[in-house]
Write a protein that holds these residues in place. Structure first.
Motif, PDB file in Angstrom:
ATOM      1  N   LEU A 126      99.450  22.429  45.567  1.00  0.00           N
ATOM      2  CA  LEU A 126      98.382  23.263  46.129  1.00  0.00           C
ATOM      3  C   LEU A 126      98.863  24.687  46.393  1.00  0.00           C
ATOM      4  O   LEU A 126      98.136  25.659  46.149  1.00  0.00           O
ATOM      5  CB  LEU A 126      97.841  22.641  47.416  1.00  0.00           C
ATOM      6  CG  LEU A 126      96.936  21.429  47.230  1.00  0.00           C
ATOM      7  CD1 LEU A 126      96.581  20.824  48.587  1.00  0.00           C
ATOM      8  CD2 LEU A 126      95.676  21.814  46.477  1.00  0.00           C
ATOM      9  N   LEU A 127     100.083  24.844  46.901  1.00  0.00           N
ATOM     10  CA  LEU A 127     100.621  26.186  47.155  1.00  0.00           C
ATOM     11  C   LEU A 127     100.821  26.953  45.848  1.00  0.00           C
ATOM     12  O   LEU A 127     100.516  28.148  45.769  1.00  0.00           O
ATOM     13  CB  LEU A 127     101.928  26.091  47.927  1.00  0.00           C
ATOM     14  CG  LEU A 127     101.798  25.725  49.398  1.00  0.00           C
ATOM     15  CD1 LEU A 127     103.161  25.440  49.998  1.00  0.00           C
ATOM     16  CD2 LEU A 127     101.105  26.826  50.170  1.00  0.00           C
ATOM     17  N   LEU A 128     101.327  26.293  44.825  1.00  0.00           N
ATOM     18  CA  LEU A 128     101.509  26.955  43.534  1.00  0.00           C
ATOM     19  C   LEU A 128     100.164  27.333  42.919  1.00  0.00           C
ATOM     20  O   LEU A 128     100.018  28.412  42.339  1.00  0.00           O
ATOM     21  CB  LEU A 128     102.296  26.047  42.583  1.00  0.00           C
ATOM     22  CG  LEU A 128     103.767  25.831  42.947  1.00  0.00           C
ATOM     23  CD1 LEU A 128     104.386  24.792  42.026  1.00  0.00           C
ATOM     24  CD2 LEU A 128     104.537  27.124  42.904  1.00  0.00           C
ATOM     25  N   TRP A 129      99.169  26.473  43.039  1.00  0.00           N
ATOM     26  CA  TRP A 129      97.829  26.775  42.526  1.00  0.00           C
ATOM     27  C   TRP A 129      97.235  27.975  43.269  1.00  0.00           C
ATOM     28  O   TRP A 129      96.631  28.863  42.655  1.00  0.00           O
ATOM     29  CB  TRP A 129      96.940  25.549  42.678  1.00  0.00           C
ATOM     30  CG  TRP A 129      95.524  25.787  42.274  1.00  0.00           C
ATOM     31  CD1 TRP A 129      95.018  25.899  41.018  1.00  0.00           C
ATOM     32  CD2 TRP A 129      94.422  25.967  43.159  1.00  0.00           C
ATOM     33  NE1 TRP A 129      93.670  26.131  41.058  1.00  0.00           N
ATOM     34  CE2 TRP A 129      93.275  26.177  42.369  1.00  0.00           C
ATOM     35  CE3 TRP A 129      94.295  25.956  44.539  1.00  0.00           C
ATOM     36  CZ2 TRP A 129      92.029  26.389  42.923  1.00  0.00           C
ATOM     37  CZ3 TRP A 129      93.045  26.162  45.085  1.00  0.00           C
ATOM     38  CH2 TRP A 129      91.935  26.376  44.269  1.00  0.00           C
ATOM     39  N   SER A 130      97.426  28.012  44.591  1.00  0.00           N
ATOM     40  CA  SER A 130      96.910  29.136  45.377  1.00  0.00           C
ATOM     41  C   SER A 130      97.570  30.443  44.955  1.00  0.00           C
ATOM     42  O   SER A 130      96.903  31.473  44.834  1.00  0.00           O
ATOM     43  CB  SER A 130      97.151  28.867  46.861  1.00  0.00           C
ATOM     44  OG  SER A 130      96.797  29.982  47.628  1.00  0.00           O
ATOM     45  N   ALA A 131      98.877  30.428  44.738  1.00  0.00           N
ATOM     46  CA  ALA A 131      99.573  31.639  44.293  1.00  0.00           C
ATOM     47  C   ALA A 131      99.099  32.068  42.920  1.00  0.00           C
ATOM     48  O   ALA A 131      98.993  33.267  42.641  1.00  0.00           O
ATOM     49  CB  ALA A 131     101.078  31.402  44.285  1.00  0.00           C
ATOM     50  N   SER A 132      98.806  31.111  42.064  1.00  0.00           N
ATOM     51  CA  SER A 132      98.308  31.442  40.737  1.00  0.00           C
ATOM     52  C   SER A 132      96.938  32.125  40.822  1.00  0.00           C
ATOM     53  O   SER A 132      96.656  33.069  40.092  1.00  0.00           O
ATOM     54  CB  SER A 132      98.216  30.174  39.881  1.00  0.00           C
ATOM     55  OG  SER A 132      97.719  30.483  38.606  1.00  0.00           O
ATOM     56  N   ARG A 133      96.094  31.657  41.727  1.00  0.00           N
ATOM     57  CA  ARG A 133      94.770  32.266  41.896  1.00  0.00           C
ATOM     58  C   ARG A 133      94.860  33.673  42.498  1.00  0.00           C
ATOM     59  O   ARG A 133      94.018  34.508  42.226  1.00  0.00           O
ATOM     60  CB  ARG A 133      93.887  31.393  42.771  1.00  0.00           C
ATOM     61  CG  ARG A 133      93.442  30.133  42.073  1.00  0.00           C
ATOM     62  CD  ARG A 133      92.379  29.403  42.847  1.00  0.00           C
ATOM     63  NE  ARG A 133      91.340  30.244  43.373  1.00  0.00           N
ATOM     64  CZ  ARG A 133      90.180  30.515  42.769  1.00  0.00           C
ATOM     65  NH1 ARG A 133      89.936  30.001  41.601  1.00  0.00           N
ATOM     66  NH2 ARG A 133      89.276  31.265  43.345  1.00  0.00           N
TER      67      ARG A 133
END
Length: 163
Positions: A126-133
């Motif tokens: 979830l943290l990696l997905w948030s950073a990607s967004r």
């Protein structure tokens, strides 16, 4: 939209030499102690690291290398929302399977350990997905370099903007 938790790639070409480019970047960036938001950071040899806030070093960040291309110089690297934090998270995420295998072999990982490991992996994703967004936050720093060096830039949001 591509999954890029470590920010987007950028490349700037300028007719200025390496020394002149580094000098302009140093002149135009803000001092580290300036309370207003704006590009600040350091140029160490051919390595460049910029961030946008005095207080929040986990905010937008740019890292790159300055190369000599014969007719000037080229700066290539990555810019995104929190590159250093995401790098450390990827490092921890790479260690999770190693730790899990070690605990499993020793017979010390029970059901609660497996659940904790699964929850940690889900949080990491979830943290990696948030950073990607949020990688668009680094566009400010790439634009700063483009304006400072008077160059023609090429990066993800120039050719394929996110909706």
């Amino acid at each position: 939209m591509a999954f890029l938790p470590l920010g987007f790639a950028f490349e700037l070409k300028t007719p200025l030499g390496i020394a002149e480019s580094k000098s302009r970047i140093r002149e135009c960036k803000q001092p580290w102690y300036d309370p207003h938001d704006g590009p600040r950071g350091f140029v160490l040899g051919r390595f460049i690291c910029l961030w946008n806030s005095m207080v929040d070093r986990q905010g937008p960040m740019l890292v790159g290398w300055i190369h000599d291309d014969g007719t000037g110089c080229r700066i290539a690297g990555r810019s995104g929302s929190d590159i250093n934090g995401m790098f450390y998270l990827c490092l921890v995420g790479a260690l999770f399977p190693v730790i899990a295998v070690g605990l499993f072999r020793e017979g010390k990982m029970g059901f609660s350990g497996a659940i904790l490991l699964a929850l940690s992996a889900a949080a990491l994703i979830l943290l990696l997905w948030s950073a990607s967004r949020e990688r668009r936050a680094g566009l400010v720093l790439a634009d700063f370099l483009e304006l400072t060096l008077g160059s023609n830039a090429r990066h993800e949001f120039r050719h394929s903007p996110d909706p």
